[in-house]
Scaffold this motif. Structure first.
Motif, PDB file in Angstrom:
ATOM      1  N   ARG A 117      50.275  41.617  41.633  1.00  0.00           N
ATOM      2  CA  ARG A 117      50.597  42.791  40.817  1.00  0.00           C
ATOM      3  C   ARG A 117      49.546  43.882  40.989  1.00  0.00           C
ATOM      4  O   ARG A 117      49.876  45.072  41.013  1.00  0.00           O
ATOM      5  N   ASP A 118      48.293  43.508  41.114  1.00  0.00           N
ATOM      6  CA  ASP A 118      47.240  44.491  41.399  1.00  0.00           C
ATOM      7  C   ASP A 118      47.514  45.188  42.725  1.00  0.00           C
ATOM      8  O   ASP A 118      47.365  46.406  42.853  1.00  0.00           O
ATOM      9  N   ARG A 119      47.938  44.418  43.710  1.00  0.00           N
ATOM     10  CA  ARG A 119      48.249  45.003  45.015  1.00  0.00           C
ATOM     11  C   ARG A 119      49.396  45.985  44.905  1.00  0.00           C
ATOM     12  O   ARG A 119      49.341  47.098  45.457  1.00  0.00           O
ATOM     13  N   GLN A 120      50.438  45.596  44.170  1.00  0.00           N
ATOM     14  CA  GLN A 120      51.599  46.468  44.027  1.00  0.00           C
ATOM     15  C   GLN A 120      51.257  47.764  43.294  1.00  0.00           C
ATOM     16  O   GLN A 120      51.806  48.823  43.599  1.00  0.00           O
ATOM     17  N   GLU A 121      50.358  47.661  42.328  1.00  0.00           N
ATOM     18  CA  GLU A 121      49.997  48.832  41.518  1.00  0.00           C
ATOM     19  C   GLU A 121      48.767  49.558  42.047  1.00  0.00           C
ATOM     20  O   GLU A 121      48.261  50.473  41.389  1.00  0.00           O
ATOM     21  N   ASN A 122      48.288  49.116  43.219  1.00  0.00           N
ATOM     22  CA  ASN A 122      47.102  49.731  43.833  1.00  0.00           C
ATOM     23  C   ASN A 122      45.883  49.716  42.916  1.00  0.00           C
ATOM     24  O   ASN A 122      45.099  50.671  42.867  1.00  0.00           O
ATOM     25  N   ARG A 123      45.728  48.610  42.184  1.00  0.00           N
ATOM     26  CA  ARG A 123      44.560  48.469  41.312  1.00  0.00           C
ATOM     27  C   ARG A 123      43.466  47.710  42.055  1.00  0.00           C
ATOM     28  O   ARG A 123      43.677  46.592  42.518  1.00  0.00           O
ATOM     29  N   ILE A 124      42.328  48.315  42.204  1.00  0.00           N
ATOM     30  CA  ILE A 124      41.187  47.682  42.847  1.00  0.00           C
ATOM     31  C   ILE A 124      40.005  47.711  41.893  1.00  0.00           C
ATOM     32  O   ILE A 124      40.023  48.420  40.884  1.00  0.00           O
ATOM     33  N   ASP A 125      39.003  46.899  42.204  1.00  0.00           N
ATOM     34  CA  ASP A 125      37.819  46.877  41.338  1.00  0.00           C
ATOM     35  C   ASP A 125      37.288  48.283  41.134  1.00  0.00           C
ATOM     36  O   ASP A 125      37.240  49.068  42.088  1.00  0.00           O
ATOM     37  N   PRO A 126      36.891  48.609  39.908  1.00  0.00           N
ATOM     38  CA  PRO A 126      36.798  47.739  38.720  1.00  0.00           C
ATOM     39  C   PRO A 126      38.060  47.744  37.842  1.00  0.00           C
ATOM     40  O   PRO A 126      38.024  47.254  36.722  1.00  0.00           O
ATOM     41  N   LEU A 127      39.160  48.282  38.342  1.00  0.00           N
ATOM     42  CA  LEU A 127      40.380  48.384  37.544  1.00  0.00           C
ATOM     43  C   LEU A 127      41.309  47.185  37.715  1.00  0.00           C
ATOM     44  O   LEU A 127      42.311  47.070  37.011  1.00  0.00           O
ATOM     45  N   ALA A 128      41.005  46.309  38.646  1.00  0.00           N
ATOM     46  CA  ALA A 128      41.870  45.145  38.898  1.00  0.00           C
ATOM     47  C   ALA A 128      41.886  44.216  37.691  1.00  0.00           C
ATOM     48  O   ALA A 128      40.862  43.992  37.030  1.00  0.00           O
ATOM     49  N   HIS A 129      43.060  43.655  37.402  1.00  0.00           N
ATOM     50  CA  HIS A 129      43.212  42.749  36.260  1.00  0.00           C
ATOM     51  C   HIS A 129      43.054  41.273  36.626  1.00  0.00           C
ATOM     52  O   HIS A 129      42.925  40.423  35.748  1.00  0.00           O
ATOM     53  N   ALA A 130      43.085  40.957  37.911  1.00  0.00           N
ATOM     54  CA  ALA A 130      43.111  39.555  38.317  1.00  0.00           C
ATOM     55  C   ALA A 130      41.797  38.788  38.116  1.00  0.00           C
ATOM     56  O   ALA A 130      41.819  37.636  37.664  1.00  0.00           O
ATOM     57  N   PRO A 131      40.626  39.334  38.472  1.00  0.00           N
ATOM     58  CA  PRO A 131      39.391  38.533  38.471  1.00  0.00           C
ATOM     59  C   PRO A 131      39.088  37.725  37.214  1.00  0.00           C
ATOM     60  O   PRO A 131      38.642  36.575  37.335  1.00  0.00           O
TER      61      PRO A 131
END
Length: 359
Positions: A54-68
């Motif tokens: 989902r982070d990939r689909q929404e272009n969320r990368i650190d520090p905005l990524a929700h996965a870690p």
């Protein structure tokens, strides 16, 4: 003006993706000897794969990524992601535990050194087509032919080569649990012992759990067993293998953890599958069931030269856990979140298959 339009198009992130809003915050200290703690960690690591995609689909990368946070909370680090070669989606992840004082509170044999996790189907435009095709292959007992499974199998074999005797877990949800189940079977036949946590694993057979009459259900299952056993003997005859020569029996020592919900039509068949085996033994029909339990009518009647390919969903032994809490709808019953709920109530039972009982 363009920024305003963009903000309107963006949908708010579901709280289910954010660890601090829906994750198992209650598990501040993991007791690796505790089955419920292990279940919670395994499910959370699978969720980490979902959110990576989902982070990939929404272009969320650190520090905005929700996965870690889904793995860092339990002191794991992400060492490798598995990317499907068809749609470029993330379908799996390999985690390695960090060695620290956190681990030294427990025996070195208690916690997993590596966990390989696989997500299930994501019903979004980026992944829907590929995932549904794999679901269809799974239903046809052809998941092993997919490049996604082959990638996963290679990754797991690679970890076993690198990790040696380290403790390794396999875990997955829905389609991901089917991939894990197939890998677990293969690794067992290769002589490796892998601990597996499978959430809502697909049971690919006719669904009769919804029938209210227990007598009718037992009658259907009994008839089905007699028919399967009869067809198996008629087709395989004297070539029917037993004991150490039987691929099904070779798996009997492997006892994966299966987590199912009675309201989930995809996985609830496992409840009847194991209950029926106990019932057949109790009424003295264990010999019939010993043949029936390792066959499906579809595979027996297949005209393919691969007729002897064992059905994915049929397994000799398992730790079966049933969620006893009410599920308001199918989405909840099939969801991954139920398995780390702090109010979880379940029934667990070990079902063992003994291939050495005389028939």
């Amino acid at each position: 003006m363009d920024d305003k339009k963009q903000r309107k198009k963006e949908k708010p992130t579901s709280s289910r993706q954010i660890f601090c809003l829906s994750g198992p915050l209650h598990l501040t200290s993991v007791d690796w000897n505790n089955f419920h703690d292990r279940r919670t960690v395994a499910a959370s690591l699978v969720q980490g794969v979902y959110i990576l995609e989902r982070d990939r689909q929404e272009n969320r990368i650190d520090p905005l990524a929700h996965a870690p946070p889904w793995w860092e909370f339990f002191n794991f680090q992400l060492v490798h992601i598995l990317v499907d070669d068809v749609d470029n989606s993330i379908f799996g992840a390999i985690y390695e535990i960090k060695f620290s004082d956190f681990n030294h509170n427990h025996s070195a044999q208690d916690y997993p050194h590596y966990v390989i996790a696989f997500r299930g189907t994501i019903n979004k435009s980026n992944t829907r087509s590929r995932d549904l095709k794999l679901d269809f292959l799974c239903a046809r007992n052809r998941l092993h032919e997919s490049s996604r499974f082959q990638q996963a199998m290679q990754a797991v074999e690679g970890i076993f080569v690198v990790a040696g005797n380290s403790r390794i877990w396999l875990t997955g949800h829905s389609l991901g649990s089917a991939i894990s189940l197939l890998i677990g079977k293969n690794m067992t036949k290769m002589g490796y012992n892998v601990e597996a946590y499978l959430f809502n694993p697909p049971f690919l057979s006719a669904h009769i759990e919804g029938i209210k009459s227990e007598k009718l259900k037992h009658g259907i299952r009994f008839t089905n067993s007699v028919v399967k056993a009869g067809i198996a003997v008629a087709i395989k005859g004297r070539n029917h293998r037993h004991g150490n020569d039987d691929p099904f029996s070779l798996l009997s020592a492997w006892k994966p953890y299966l987590f199912v919900n009675p309201a989930d039509l995809i996985c609830s068949g496992y409840i009847g599958y194991f209950e029926h085996r106990k019932h057949m033994e109790e009424i003295g029909a264990g010999n019939i069931e010993k043949i029936a339990t390792q066959n499906s009518i579809v595979s027996l009647l297949s005209c393919s030269e691969k007729r002897d390919l064992e059905p994915l969903h049929l397994i000799p032994s398992a730790h079966l856990t049933i969620n006893l809490r009410h599920s308001p709808n199918f989405k909840h019953a099939h969801g991954i979140h139920q398995w780390w709920d702090n109010g979880f109530i379940g029934l667990s039972e070990l079902h063992e298959y003994n291939p050495y009982v005389e028939e």
